[in-house]
Design a protein around this motif. Sequence first.
Motif, PDB file in Angstrom:
ATOM      1  N   ASP A  71       0.853  -1.201   0.000  1.00 44.70           N
ATOM      2  CA  ASP A  71       0.000   0.000   0.000  1.00 44.70           C
ATOM      3  C   ASP A  71       0.887   1.249   0.000  1.00 44.70           C
ATOM      4  OD1 ASP A  71      -1.714   2.078   0.490  1.00 44.70           O
ATOM      5  OD2 ASP A  71      -2.585   1.248   2.325  1.00 44.70           O
ATOM      6  N   PRO A  72       0.810   2.066  -1.066  1.00 42.77           N
ATOM      7  CA  PRO A  72       1.673   3.241  -1.088  1.00 42.77           C
ATOM      8  C   PRO A  72       1.150   4.397  -0.228  1.00 42.77           C
ATOM      9  CG  PRO A  72       0.380   3.144  -3.106  1.00 42.77           C
ATOM     10  CD  PRO A  72       0.011   1.927  -2.282  1.00 42.77           C
ATOM     11  N   THR A  73      -0.084   4.309   0.259  1.00 44.53           N
ATOM     12  CA  THR A  73      -0.662   5.444   0.991  1.00 44.53           C
ATOM     13  C   THR A  73      -0.263   5.457   2.465  1.00 44.53           C
ATOM     14  OG1 THR A  73      -2.733   4.425   1.766  1.00 44.53           O
ATOM     15  CG2 THR A  73      -2.705   5.267  -0.499  1.00 44.53           C
ATOM     16  N   GLY A  74       0.151   4.336   2.990  1.00 46.49           N
ATOM     17  CA  GLY A  74       0.627   4.291   4.374  1.00 46.49           C
ATOM     18  C   GLY A  74      -0.436   4.511   5.433  1.00 46.49           C
ATOM     19  N   ARG A  75      -1.700   4.344   5.125  1.00 44.81           N
ATOM     20  CA  ARG A  75      -2.750   4.684   6.100  1.00 44.81           C
ATOM     21  C   ARG A  75      -2.962   3.551   7.108  1.00 44.81           C
ATOM     22  NH1 ARG A  75      -6.248   7.418   1.281  1.00 44.81           N
ATOM     23  NH2 ARG A  75      -6.085   5.301   0.490  1.00 44.81           N
ATOM     24  N   PHE A  76      -3.487   2.439   6.654  1.00 42.70           N
ATOM     25  CA  PHE A  76      -3.639   1.266   7.515  1.00 42.70           C
ATOM     26  C   PHE A  76      -2.257   0.848   8.045  1.00 42.70           C
ATOM     27  CE2 PHE A  76      -3.602  -3.342   7.990  1.00 42.70           C
ATOM     28  CZ  PHE A  76      -4.796  -3.627   8.634  1.00 42.70           C
TER      29      PHE A  76
END
Length: 335
Positions: free
Chosen positions: A161-166
């Motif tokens: 996941d490139p967004t790094g949220r979870f």
Amino acid sequence: MKLLILGGTRFLGRHLAEQALARGDEVTLLHRGRSGAALFPQARHLIADRDADLGVLDDGRWDAVIDTSAYVPRQVKSVAAALGARAGHYMLVSTISVYRDFGAPGIAEDAPLQTLADPTVETVSGETYGGLKVLCEVEAEAAFGPRCAIVRPGLIVGPHDPTGRFTWWATRLQRGGTVIAPGAPADAVQFIDARDLAAWMLRIAGHASGTFNATGPDSPLTMGGFLETARSTLNPAARLEWVPEPWLLAQGVVPWSELPVWVPRESAGLHQVDIRRALAAGLSCRPLAQTLTDTAAWAATVEAPVPQAIDRPAAGMAPEREADLLARWAAETRA
Ligand SMILES: NC(=O)c1ccc[n+]([C@@H]2O[C@H](COP(=O)([O-])OP(=O)(O)OC[C@H]3O[C@@H](n4cnc5c(N)ncnc54)[C@H](OP(=O)(O)O)[C@@H]3O)[C@@H](O)[C@H]2O)c1
């Protein structure tokens, strides 16, 4: 199945490609060669910028096309024109951000959609992302009719996941100490492991028709369930401190980005989307603990993050900011 993925080398597309190859599909990937050029030597790679020239699509026929990289309607239109009847079926990866109002739970596929003041806009931002995906959907349905499926994922999580949220929550729980748990334990939360989403999309690729919300888990989850599972799975020594929404908002804490996944009550519907249609079409989700473990293990190997498709602030809160908030929260609740 002869499968063309428009994308396929970053996150969701990467899992799609991996699983499609594993099940024996003949896989073609179209991308610019920037995100993961060395991946999947067994696949055929068409190197092209879909915004420039789609001549690489002049030859070939595919039973199914999965488009993970369309953000503006022009991109769907040009692909449809390039492929014509040589695409048996087209699946667009859209988003639940297409919905106009997240105030209430139970948003089904026929809920009202966003509209853009300027439908010719091509800048993809937090403000235009959902409205532009609506226009991509319109273009897809116009071009492919019943040979088209629209998939609207919620928050996609897991390895790569490139967004790094979870991912932020997995690494934060691993670091331990006292962790701000935002809102209330009973607040609903939804997200889907990219690998489960990919498996289901491949299951329906080539034949499904219509629009599907696609998030998880397959039975309701709360923030309490999520964060407690993260704690017990990744670091039982960590301690959750539940801090109510009004206090966090009064301190200027930014939901979704500063404390990722968490949304304020006024947007609670974002985490209570109706996924019955996808479940009926076979969507199923792995145990949360597995997603957490695998995400944490992957995050530990990441040297440089892959650039995101949309320009947005990095997800998560600096340790000093969290410590300062916890100290102030403790002082106020002690008083
Ligand atoms: N992340 C979430 O929580 C979330 C939630 C809902 C919906 N979605 C949607 O899910 C989709 C998933 O995206 P993903 O990044 O995971 O997919 P992906 O297929 O793994 O990665 C994007 C691919 O598109 C290629 N690409 C990007 N721009 C291109 C261009 N101009 N021409 C040719 N190829 C191009 C990239 O390769 P190169 O860089 O090498 O070109 C890469 O292979 C997106 O449509 C997003 O809107 C995401």
